[in-house]
Enzyme design. Structure first.
Site, PDB file in Angstrom:
ATOM      1  N   GLY A 116       0.856  -1.206   0.000  1.00 53.94           N
ATOM      2  CA  GLY A 116       0.000   0.000   0.000  1.00 53.94           C
ATOM      3  C   GLY A 116       0.878   1.237   0.000  1.00 53.94           C
ATOM      4  O   GLY A 116       0.518   2.282   0.535  1.00 53.94           O
ATOM      5  N   SER A 118       1.631   3.423  -2.045  1.00 54.38           N
ATOM      6  CA  SER A 118       1.197   4.667  -2.697  1.00 54.38           C
ATOM      7  C   SER A 118       0.259   5.474  -1.788  1.00 54.38           C
ATOM      8  O   SER A 118      -0.144   6.566  -2.142  1.00 54.38           O
ATOM      9  CB  SER A 118       0.462   4.321  -3.996  1.00 54.38           C
ATOM     10  OG  SER A 118      -0.599   3.420  -3.695  1.00 54.38           O
ATOM     11  N   LEU A 121      -0.853   6.820   4.612  1.00 50.44           N
ATOM     12  CA  LEU A 121      -0.084   6.454   5.802  1.00 50.44           C
ATOM     13  C   LEU A 121       1.369   6.161   5.438  1.00 50.44           C
ATOM     14  O   LEU A 121       2.298   6.591   6.121  1.00 50.44           O
ATOM     15  CB  LEU A 121      -0.707   5.227   6.487  1.00 50.44           C
ATOM     16  CG  LEU A 121      -0.029   4.817   7.788  1.00 50.44           C
ATOM     17  CD1 LEU A 121      -0.363   5.792   8.906  1.00 50.44           C
ATOM     18  CD2 LEU A 121      -0.423   3.413   8.201  1.00 50.44           C
ATOM     19  N   TYR A 261      -0.790   4.316  18.935  1.00 51.47           N
ATOM     20  CA  TYR A 261      -0.755   5.020  20.216  1.00 51.47           C
ATOM     21  C   TYR A 261       0.151   4.313  21.230  1.00 51.47           C
ATOM     22  O   TYR A 261       0.700   4.936  22.120  1.00 51.47           O
ATOM     23  CB  TYR A 261      -2.175   5.238  20.761  1.00 51.47           C
ATOM     24  CG  TYR A 261      -2.639   6.624  20.364  1.00 51.47           C
ATOM     25  CD1 TYR A 261      -2.788   6.947  19.015  1.00 51.47           C
ATOM     26  CD2 TYR A 261      -2.836   7.628  21.291  1.00 51.47           C
ATOM     27  CE1 TYR A 261      -3.137   8.223  18.617  1.00 51.47           C
ATOM     28  CE2 TYR A 261      -3.190   8.913  20.902  1.00 51.47           C
ATOM     29  CZ  TYR A 261      -3.335   9.201  19.575  1.00 51.47           C
ATOM     30  OH  TYR A 261      -3.654  10.464  19.176  1.00 51.47           O
ATOM     31  N   HIS A 322      -7.174   3.078  20.364  1.00 41.79           N
ATOM     32  CA  HIS A 322      -6.159   3.895  21.042  1.00 41.79           C
ATOM     33  C   HIS A 322      -6.485   4.114  22.520  1.00 41.79           C
ATOM     34  O   HIS A 322      -5.643   3.877  23.388  1.00 41.79           O
ATOM     35  CB  HIS A 322      -6.037   5.260  20.357  1.00 41.79           C
ATOM     36  CG  HIS A 322      -5.757   5.188  18.884  1.00 41.79           C
ATOM     37  ND1 HIS A 322      -5.015   4.183  18.320  1.00 41.79           N
ATOM     38  CD2 HIS A 322      -6.117   6.007  17.860  1.00 41.79           C
ATOM     39  CE1 HIS A 322      -4.928   4.391  17.024  1.00 41.79           C
ATOM     40  NE2 HIS A 322      -5.598   5.487  16.712  1.00 41.79           N
ATOM     41  N   LYS A 418     -13.605  14.711  16.706  1.00 38.27           N
ATOM     42  CA  LYS A 418     -12.981  15.494  15.632  1.00 38.27           C
ATOM     43  C   LYS A 418     -13.647  16.864  15.603  1.00 38.27           C
ATOM     44  O   LYS A 418     -14.770  17.031  16.074  1.00 38.27           O
ATOM     45  CB  LYS A 418     -13.164  14.786  14.290  1.00 38.27           C
ATOM     46  CG  LYS A 418     -12.377  13.488  14.242  1.00 38.27           C
ATOM     47  CD  LYS A 418     -12.157  12.990  12.845  1.00 38.27           C
ATOM     48  CE  LYS A 418     -11.271  11.757  12.843  1.00 38.27           C
ATOM     49  NZ  LYS A 418      -9.869  12.023  12.608  1.00 38.27           N
TER      50      LYS A 418
HETATM   51  N1  NDP Z   1      -3.676   7.490   7.132  1.00 38.46           N
HETATM   52  C1  NDP Z   1      -3.553   7.491   8.476  1.00 38.46           C
HETATM   53  O1  NDP Z   1      -3.208   8.507   9.106  1.00 38.46           O
HETATM   54  C2  NDP Z   1      -3.816   6.251   9.272  1.00 38.46           C
HETATM   55  C3  NDP Z   1      -4.118   5.048   8.638  1.00 38.46           C
HETATM   56  N2  NDP Z   1      -4.307   3.905   9.387  1.00 38.46           N
HETATM   57  C4  NDP Z   1      -4.594   2.626   8.753  1.00 38.46           C
HETATM   58  O2  NDP Z   1      -3.510   2.302   7.859  1.00 38.46           O
HETATM   59  C5  NDP Z   1      -3.988   1.683   6.675  1.00 38.46           C
HETATM   60  C6  NDP Z   1      -3.576   2.500   5.452  1.00 38.46           C
HETATM   61  O3  NDP Z   1      -4.150   3.803   5.531  1.00 38.46           O
HETATM   62  P1  NDP Z   1      -4.065   4.871   4.333  1.00 38.46           P
HETATM   63  O4  NDP Z   1      -2.675   4.931   3.819  1.00 38.46           O
HETATM   64  O5  NDP Z   1      -4.715   6.087   4.839  1.00 38.46           O
HETATM   65  O6  NDP Z   1      -4.981   4.205   3.222  1.00 38.46           O
HETATM   66  P2  NDP Z   1      -5.192   4.624   1.705  1.00 38.46           P
HETATM   67  O7  NDP Z   1      -6.647   4.774   1.484  1.00 38.46           O
HETATM   68  O8  NDP Z   1      -4.301   5.745   1.306  1.00 38.46           O
HETATM   69  O9  NDP Z   1      -4.782   3.276   0.945  1.00 38.46           O
HETATM   70  C7  NDP Z   1      -3.429   2.808   0.819  1.00 38.46           C
HETATM   71  C8  NDP Z   1      -3.271   2.205  -0.573  1.00 38.46           C
HETATM   72  O10 NDP Z   1      -4.097   1.046  -0.686  1.00 38.46           O
HETATM   73  C9  NDP Z   1      -4.600   0.951  -2.017  1.00 38.46           C
HETATM   74  N3  NDP Z   1      -6.069   0.977  -1.970  1.00 38.46           N
HETATM   75  C10 NDP Z   1      -6.864   1.923  -1.424  1.00 38.46           C
HETATM   76  N4  NDP Z   1      -8.160   1.592  -1.547  1.00 38.46           N
HETATM   77  C11 NDP Z   1      -8.174   0.409  -2.179  1.00 38.46           C
HETATM   78  C12 NDP Z   1      -9.218  -0.454  -2.578  1.00 38.46           C
HETATM   79  N5  NDP Z   1     -10.486  -0.191  -2.342  1.00 38.46           N
HETATM   80  N6  NDP Z   1      -8.871  -1.595  -3.195  1.00 38.46           N
HETATM   81  C13 NDP Z   1      -7.591  -1.900  -3.390  1.00 38.46           C
HETATM   82  N7  NDP Z   1      -6.570  -1.109  -3.041  1.00 38.46           N
HETATM   83  C14 NDP Z   1      -6.859   0.017  -2.444  1.00 38.46           C
HETATM   84  C15 NDP Z   1      -4.107   2.155  -2.770  1.00 38.46           C
HETATM   85  O11 NDP Z   1      -2.941   1.757  -3.487  1.00 38.46           O
HETATM   86  P3  NDP Z   1      -2.963   1.274  -4.995  1.00 38.46           P
HETATM   87  O12 NDP Z   1      -4.207   1.810  -5.633  1.00 38.46           O
HETATM   88  O13 NDP Z   1      -1.721   1.858  -5.562  1.00 38.46           O
HETATM   89  O14 NDP Z   1      -2.933  -0.197  -4.887  1.00 38.46           O
HETATM   90  C16 NDP Z   1      -3.718   3.126  -1.693  1.00 38.46           C
HETATM   91  O15 NDP Z   1      -2.676   3.986  -2.094  1.00 38.46           O
HETATM   92  C17 NDP Z   1      -5.495   1.584   6.859  1.00 38.46           C
HETATM   93  O16 NDP Z   1      -5.794   0.330   7.382  1.00 38.46           O
HETATM   94  C18 NDP Z   1      -5.816   2.682   7.850  1.00 38.46           C
HETATM   95  O17 NDP Z   1      -6.985   2.380   8.557  1.00 38.46           O
HETATM   96  C19 NDP Z   1      -4.151   3.912  10.746  1.00 38.46           C
HETATM   97  C20 NDP Z   1      -3.837   5.064  11.412  1.00 38.46           C
HETATM   98  C21 NDP Z   1      -3.688   6.330  10.754  1.00 38.46           C
HETATM   99  O1  LIG Z   2      -5.683   6.149  13.911  1.00 38.29           O
HETATM  100  C1  LIG Z   2      -5.964   7.327  13.742  1.00 38.29           C
HETATM  101  O2  LIG Z   2      -5.234   8.258  14.386  1.00 38.29           O
HETATM  102  C2  LIG Z   2      -5.217   9.606  13.928  1.00 38.29           C
HETATM  103  C3  LIG Z   2      -4.643  10.420  15.080  1.00 38.29           C
HETATM  104  O3  LIG Z   2      -3.319  10.020  15.312  1.00 38.29           O
HETATM  105  P1  LIG Z   2      -2.263  11.046  15.909  1.00 38.29           P
HETATM  106  O4  LIG Z   2      -1.047  10.242  16.129  1.00 38.29           O
HETATM  107  O5  LIG Z   2      -2.091  12.133  14.888  1.00 38.29           O
HETATM  108  O6  LIG Z   2      -2.865  11.573  17.164  1.00 38.29           O
HETATM  109  C4  LIG Z   2      -6.601  10.087  13.549  1.00 38.29           C
HETATM  110  O7  LIG Z   2      -6.515  11.370  12.971  1.00 38.29           O
HETATM  111  C5  LIG Z   2      -7.192   9.131  12.538  1.00 38.29           C
HETATM  112  O8  LIG Z   2      -8.529   9.508  12.263  1.00 38.29           O
HETATM  113  C6  LIG Z   2      -7.194   7.720  13.065  1.00 38.29           C
HETATM  114  O9  LIG Z   2      -7.514   6.828  12.018  1.00 38.29           O
END
Ligand code: NDP
Ligand SMILES: O=C1O[C@H](COP(=O)(O)O)[C@@H](O)[C@H](O)[C@H]1O
Length: 573
Positions: A116, A118, A121, A261, A322, A418
């Site tokens: 993932g 791209s 996170l 966390y 968390h 939020k």
């Molecule tokens: N973003 C954050 O701050 C936080 C995220 N998380 C958890 O970390 C994980 C990743 O989060 P995040 O990076 O925000 O997620 P994204 O929505 O940015 O998805 C990551 C990558 O997964 C692929 N993807 C997204 N949706 C789909 C789909 N429906 N089907 C197939 N591939 C898909 C895409 O890559 P491609 O299309 O190139 O394959 C995308 O770049 C999640 O489980 C999230 O809950 C936890 C805490 C904080």
């Molecule tokens: O897991 C998550 O955490 C962030 C908050 O994390 P922080 O380290 O910046 O306090 C939250 O914004 C997001 O919604 C949630 O998925």
């Protein structure tokens, strides 16, 4: 969505995981062949040595020692979101078998694949955390980082993408450019689908080329949405089902369930504070503590991430993971040792003593738009990625009780929201009144204001402070409330590492103390599932609160019912 009845809860959460109850796999008994994944972690023996070196404080300067390649390590984001409110997505991630490539060479290598790559996170947190570990000499001499996702990208494009989010540690700025170049040269990209065995086999080949004849240790960070994850193990229902399905492919000791966390400095410090200071542990019970508050607030809304957030809501996003993890660490009994299993056994025990939540114990809210003189702040449902008329809560408050000898009757109040007035995460411990207080008349009419309060401010501006009563200097007897304050920025010049740095390093080292075991997860869901189910089934309408406010009034009523005042609001600190 699968519901956990309390009977289900009992059946899932009764057996604490113990290393000795697991079949032993060693390189010599063909363990590699039975471990299905592209990665490996050090054996338990090496792991113990590393844990103790860690506790002696030798992080890092290449302190990571990876002696024995074996099995697989996979980091999955359980920090939120499962069981899913809606089942969606159709992709799956299938990890192919790898042959035993441990050929007894002395040198070891670690390959880290960010699945993932791209995504949000990965860009914002995971690659920067890996870079910080590299700068701190926390990655072993031989390491390779692979980004994996469906998006088409060359290695150069990945490097360009990553480079935009890398920052240097303040005290290591001198060679930053050089370090970035060195780091980026170790980063590669492979495009593939999450459900395609062939694509993973191609990745495996590339990893093997980098690993050469060294002992290989592989770590997969699954930085993908949980719906893909769920499908990945051919399951679309619940956390328990996910665990079961994952275990067809991975052993418990190959899975690192992350809740970031737990990687935060002040959360790590919680146990140190409690167990290494004589003055706290004796007070840590219903005898002296009136209530405990766990508070999370953000001063921004979903802002474009509503599509993701809407399927889960604030309870799954922040509370069930968390805040509950912090609560478990706070309230657990003293573990036998600092070993991961001992700590996690205690966390499971205390989680299982918590009464499952029902609607009466919870208040939910959703933010509405707000205008101040110059700016209009949008309502949650104004976010284009949020479905019209969504009832998803962006705020929740809950009262949790722990039915055990230490905590019976003490309300543990949580709130998370939020688009509130400020951004903070903190633990507030309000102590009881002093019996027969000689100074009660001098302390004013609101004796609650004069009780001691211990605040552990997780973020921002990390601090631990204790509110005490003292005499104002002078000839008269006038009392005041003051803080004994350990303010991190004033006490330590060193920058506090990001939570992901700590957790990635732990996963690389095979240290699982800060990761969540499957029985912990079951116990945690058992507390929240009944209320989540009730909220969904009864279409409970959240109470509105304006963007930038202190949240809905219901949160105050909930606290008042338990004779509590939210500490963040009454002191303004
Ligand atoms: N973003 C954050 O701050 C936080 C995220 N998380 C958890 O970390 C994980 C990743 O989060 P995040 O990076 O925000 O997620 P994204 O929505 O940015 O998805 C990551 C990558 O997964 C692929 N993807 C997204 N949706 C789909 C789909 N429906 N089907 C197939 N591939 C898909 C895409 O890559 P491609 O299309 O190139 O394959 C995308 O770049 C999640 O489980 C999230 O809950 C936890 C805490 C904080
Ligand atoms: O897991 C998550 O955490 C962030 C908050 O994390 P922080 O380290 O910046 O306090 C939250 O914004 C997001 O919604 C949630 O998925």
């Amino acid at each position: 969505m699968a519901a956990f009845s309390s009977a289900h809860r009992r059946s899932h959460a009764t057996t604490p995981y113990s290393p000795s109850s697991r079949p032993r796999l060693s390189p010599s008994d063909g363990g590699h062949h039975r471990r299905v994944a592209l990665s490996s972690i050090p054996s338990r023996l090496a792991l113990r040595a590393q844990s103790s070196s860690r506790l002696r404080g030798s992080r890092c300067a290449n302190a990571v020692r990876l002696h024995e390649g074996a099995g697989a390590a996979t980091i999955i984001p359980v920090e939120n979101k499962l069981p899913l409110k809606k089942s969606e997505g159709s992709l799956s991630l299938t990890l192919p078998k790898v042959e035993n490539i441990n050929i007894g060479e002395n040198e070891s290598t670690v390959s880290i694949t960010v699945v993932g790559a791209s995504g949000d996170l990965a860009k914002r947190k995971i690659f920067p955390a890996l870079f910080a570990l590299f700068c701190e000499d926390c990655l072993p001499k031989h390491f390779t980082i692979y980004g994996y996702a469906r998006s088409k990208m060359t290695d150069a494009e990945l490097r360009n993408m990553i480079s935009k989010s890398l920052t240097c540690r303040t005290h290591k700025r001198e060679n930053c450019e050089e370090k970035m170049d060195q780091f980026l040269k170790r980063c590669f990209y492979h495009s593939g689908h999450y459900d395609c065995l062939e694509n993973f086999a191609e990745l495996d080949k590339k990893l093997k080329l980098h690993e050469g004849r060294r002992i290989s240790n592989r770590l997969f960070y699954l930085s993908i949405p949980p719906n893909i994850f769920v499908d990945a193990v051919r399951c679309s229902k619940s956390s328990a089902a996910l665990t079961k399905a994952l275990k067809q492919y991975l052993e418990e000791n190959q899975i690192f369930r992350i809740d970031h966390y737990l990687g935060k400095e002040l959360v790590e410090n919680l146990s140190v504070l409690r167990f290494s200071n004589l003055i706290f542990e004796p007070l840590w019970s219903r005898n002296y503590i009136r209530n405990v508050q766990l508070i999370f607030s953000e001063d921004f809304g979903t802002e474009g991430r509503g599509g993701y957030f809407d399927s889960y809501g604030i309870i799954r996003d922040i509370m069930q993971n968390h805040l509950l993890q912090i609560l478990a660490l706070f309230a657990m009994e003293t573990p036998v040792s600092l070993d991961a299993e001992d700590i996690r056994n205690e966390k499971v025990k205390v989680l299982r003593c918590m009464k499952p939540l029902h609607l009466d114990d919870v208040v939910i809210g959703q933010y509405t738009s707000h205008n101040d003189r110059s700016t209009t702040y949008p309502a949650y449902t104004d976010d284009k990625t949020v479905p019209n008329g969504s009832l998803t809560p962006t705020f929740a408050a809950a009262a949790i009780f722990i039915n055990n000898a230490r905590w019976e009757g003490v309300p543990f109040l949580m709130k998370a929201g939020k688009a509130l007035q400020d951004r903070r995460a903190e633990i507030r411990v309000q102590f009881r009144h002093v019996p027969g207080n000689l100074y009660s008349q001098k302390l004013g009419t609101d004796l609650d204001q004069a009780t001691n309060e211990l605040v552990i401010r997780v973020q921002p501006d990390e601090a631990i402070y204790l509110m005490i009563n003292n005499k104002v200097p002078g000839l008269e007897m006038k009392l005041d409330h003051s803080n004994l304050n350990l303010h991190y920025a004033a006490r330590y010049s060193k920058e506090i590492p990001d939570a992901y740095e700590r957790l990635l390093l732990d996963a690389i080292e095979g240290e699982r103390r800060l990761f969540i075991r499957s029985d912990e997860l079951d116990a945690a869901w058992a507390i929240f599932t009944p209320v989540l189910k009730e909220i969904d089934e009864k279409n409970i309408v959240p109470e509105s609160y304006p963007y930038g406010s202190r949240g809905p009034a219901g949160a105050h009523r909930l606290a008042a019912r338990h004779n509590v005042k939210w500490g963040d609001l009454s002191t303004g600190q």
